[in-house]
Design an enzyme around this catalytic site. Structure first.
Site, PDB file in Angstrom:
ATOM      1  N   TYR A 155      14.866  29.383   8.970  1.00  0.00           N
ATOM      2  CA  TYR A 155      15.511  28.881   7.739  1.00  0.00           C
ATOM      3  C   TYR A 155      15.665  27.359   7.754  1.00  0.00           C
ATOM      4  O   TYR A 155      15.415  26.685   6.752  1.00  0.00           O
ATOM      5  CB  TYR A 155      16.871  29.567   7.569  1.00  0.00           C
ATOM      6  CG  TYR A 155      17.687  29.058   6.417  1.00  0.00           C
ATOM      7  CD1 TYR A 155      17.413  29.458   5.106  1.00  0.00           C
ATOM      8  CD2 TYR A 155      18.748  28.167   6.625  1.00  0.00           C
ATOM      9  CE1 TYR A 155      18.160  28.980   4.046  1.00  0.00           C
ATOM     10  CE2 TYR A 155      19.494  27.682   5.571  1.00  0.00           C
ATOM     11  CZ  TYR A 155      19.202  28.093   4.277  1.00  0.00           C
ATOM     12  OH  TYR A 155      19.943  27.605   3.225  1.00  0.00           O
TER      13      TYR A 155
ATOM     14  N   TYR B 113      23.405  26.154  -8.784  1.00  0.00           N
ATOM     15  CA  TYR B 113      24.639  26.700  -8.213  1.00  0.00           C
ATOM     16  C   TYR B 113      25.698  26.938  -9.277  1.00  0.00           C
ATOM     17  O   TYR B 113      25.371  27.339 -10.378  1.00  0.00           O
ATOM     18  CB  TYR B 113      25.158  25.796  -7.083  1.00  0.00           C
ATOM     19  CG  TYR B 113      24.136  25.719  -6.010  1.00  0.00           C
ATOM     20  CD1 TYR B 113      23.901  26.809  -5.195  1.00  0.00           C
ATOM     21  CD2 TYR B 113      23.349  24.601  -5.865  1.00  0.00           C
ATOM     22  CE1 TYR B 113      22.923  26.774  -4.238  1.00  0.00           C
ATOM     23  CE2 TYR B 113      22.366  24.553  -4.898  1.00  0.00           C
ATOM     24  CZ  TYR B 113      22.162  25.662  -4.088  1.00  0.00           C
ATOM     25  OH  TYR B 113      21.195  25.622  -3.160  1.00  0.00           O
TER      26      TYR B 113
ATOM     27  N   LYS C 188      14.333  27.825  -1.319  1.00  0.00           N
ATOM     28  CA  LYS C 188      14.778  29.203  -1.593  1.00  0.00           C
ATOM     29  C   LYS C 188      13.892  29.868  -2.651  1.00  0.00           C
ATOM     30  O   LYS C 188      13.665  31.077  -2.602  1.00  0.00           O
ATOM     31  CB  LYS C 188      16.247  29.200  -2.053  1.00  0.00           C
ATOM     32  CG  LYS C 188      17.219  28.757  -0.949  1.00  0.00           C
ATOM     33  CD  LYS C 188      18.611  28.509  -1.500  1.00  0.00           C
ATOM     34  CE  LYS C 188      19.579  28.095  -0.395  1.00  0.00           C
ATOM     35  NZ  LYS C 188      20.901  27.734  -0.925  1.00  0.00           N
TER      36      LYS C 188
ATOM     37  N   VAL D  17      20.264  19.803  -1.414  1.00  0.00           N
ATOM     38  CA  VAL D  17      21.237  18.789  -0.984  1.00  0.00           C
ATOM     39  C   VAL D  17      20.613  17.476  -0.528  1.00  0.00           C
ATOM     40  O   VAL D  17      21.332  16.491  -0.320  1.00  0.00           O
ATOM     41  CB  VAL D  17      22.191  19.265   0.131  1.00  0.00           C
ATOM     42  CG1 VAL D  17      23.248  20.195  -0.375  1.00  0.00           C
ATOM     43  CG2 VAL D  17      21.460  19.811   1.312  1.00  0.00           C
TER      44      VAL D  17
ATOM     45  N   SER E 157      17.344  23.335  -0.469  1.00  0.00           N
ATOM     46  CA  SER E 157      17.492  24.617  -1.184  1.00  0.00           C
ATOM     47  C   SER E 157      16.358  24.929  -2.153  1.00  0.00           C
ATOM     48  O   SER E 157      16.252  26.066  -2.612  1.00  0.00           O
ATOM     49  CB  SER E 157      18.812  24.649  -1.953  1.00  0.00           C
ATOM     50  OG  SER E 157      19.855  24.946  -1.072  1.00  0.00           O
TER      51      SER E 157
HETATM   52  O1  DON Z   1      21.536  25.730   4.091  1.00  0.00           O
HETATM   53  C1  DON Z   1      21.916  24.613   3.769  1.00  0.00           C
HETATM   54  O2  DON Z   1      23.097  24.343   3.702  1.00  0.00           O
HETATM   55  C2  DON Z   1      20.871  23.574   3.415  1.00  0.00           C
HETATM   56  N1  DON Z   1      19.747  23.651   4.291  1.00  0.00           N
HETATM   57  C3  DON Z   1      20.412  23.740   2.001  1.00  0.00           C
HETATM   58  C4  DON Z   1      21.549  23.754   1.015  1.00  0.00           C
HETATM   59  C5  DON Z   1      21.196  23.134  -0.269  1.00  0.00           C
HETATM   60  O3  DON Z   1      20.220  22.435  -0.427  1.00  0.00           O
HETATM   61  C6  DON Z   1      22.155  23.343  -1.363  1.00  0.00           C
HETATM   62  N2  DON Z   1      21.824  22.517  -2.475  1.00  0.00           N
HETATM   63  N3  DON Z   1      22.390  22.124  -3.384  1.00  0.00           N
END
Ligand code: DON
Length: 310
Positions: free
Chosen positions: A194, A246, A69, A264, A66
């Protein structure tokens, strides 16, 4: 006087948090992430004068997830301008988990609340210029190369595939937004772009250097070249404060108080004006999806150097 982190400090902090690597849970909803070793912890700090310190597994690489982003947002803003981007993605924290679909239905007109939740990030990636996923990912990688001043950075194909094959929830968000004209084009191509974006692979010092460019108002810390317009770097950092961790962003602001974005994989990137870029890594996550060890490292760093912006 410029605040500085010494090698002794980062060594001491890593030593301290190594007692906590068994706490939390390594993400497994992306199957390839489950293989990450919870003992692989690291911290890197890139000062604005170009001096860099790191401790822990500094050679280890990990995917940015993430954190991408923030980078995709900066690129989409440079590609399309503020008005275009924010006609399609909001500016408000959601208070929901990062993959939640709930507010897409209850917000009127239907648009994702911010670019840091998955729905908003998918919409942002959809806005990156390029006619094919390869072209978009290529432009994003070229941007990351400039930020990190390292042209060797690539994405991890295995992790990208693993997420692409299991991204049912992200597909649902994308289909919902397509119905509401927030995004356009092929959903599969968007998911391809993505998942590669999230799988961009860096080490701790590369990530800290990326954070340092945001800390330095979008200017390269060595050449002084403006890579991201100042106003757009400021927008990205503001989202890091309001939505970067978040639905833990409020408590993080009290506990640590720096613009930061988590992923994550267990990585977190921080950017502190007049100080530099910070990267921490530890694969085991708390219940909100933020790195347990990463939070402890950032808390120690922030309190020891009085970095809170509040
Ligand atoms: O889209 C997703 O679920 C993952 N590629 C990224 C989500 C993420 O890193 C959330 N982080 N805390």
């Amino acid at each position: 006087m410029q605040k500085k982190v010494s090698q002794g400090m980062v060594d001491e902090w890593i030593e301290h948090v190594s007692a906590f690597t068994q706490l939390g849970k390594v993400a497994d909803y992306i199957p390839a992430l489950e293989k990450q070793d919870r003992e692989n912890i690291a911290i890197g700090v890139y000062h604005l004068d170009g001096e860099c310190v790191g401790a822990g597994k500094v050679e280890n690489t990990f995917t940015i997830q993430s954190i991408s982003k923030v980078l995709a947002l900066a690129l989409a803003l440079m590609d399309q301008g503020e008005d275009y981007v924010f006609a399609r993605v909001g500016k408000e924290p959601s208070g929901d988990p990062f993959h939640s679909i709930a507010k897409l239905e209850t917000t009127n007109p239907s648009k994702p609340l911010n670019p840091m939740i998955n729905a908003g990030a998918l919409a942002v990636t959809n806005m990156i210029e390029g006619t094919t996923p390869d072209e978009k990912v290529g432009r994003l990688l070229a941007f990351v190369h400039e930020l990190a001043n390292d042209h060797s950075i690539q994405y991890d194909q295995e992790i990208a595939n693993s997420e692409y094959e299991t991204a049912y929830l992200n597909r649902s968000l994308a289909f919902f937004m397509k119905q509401h004209h927030v995004i356009e084009g092929s959903i599969e191509e968007l998911l391809d772009t993505y998942t590669k974006q999230c799988a961009i692979e860096v080490n701790i010092k590369q990530l800290a250097r990326i954070g340092a460019v945001f800390a330095n108002e979008g200017k390269d810390i060595e050449s002084g070249r403006q890579i991201i317009p100042r106003q757009l770097a400021r927008i990205c950092k503001t989202f890091m404060v309001t939505c970067g961790m978040y639905d833990a962003s409020g408590s993080f602001a009290i506990r640590v108080g720096i613009p930061a974005k988590s992923g994550v994989s267990g990585a977190v990137m921080g950017s502190v004006k007049d100080f530099g870029g910070i990267a921490v890594f530890g694969p085991a996550l708390d219940e909100k999806g933020n790195s347990v060890v990463g939070m402890q490292l950032l808390e120690m760093l922030s309190s020891r150097l009085e970095l809170s912006i509040f």
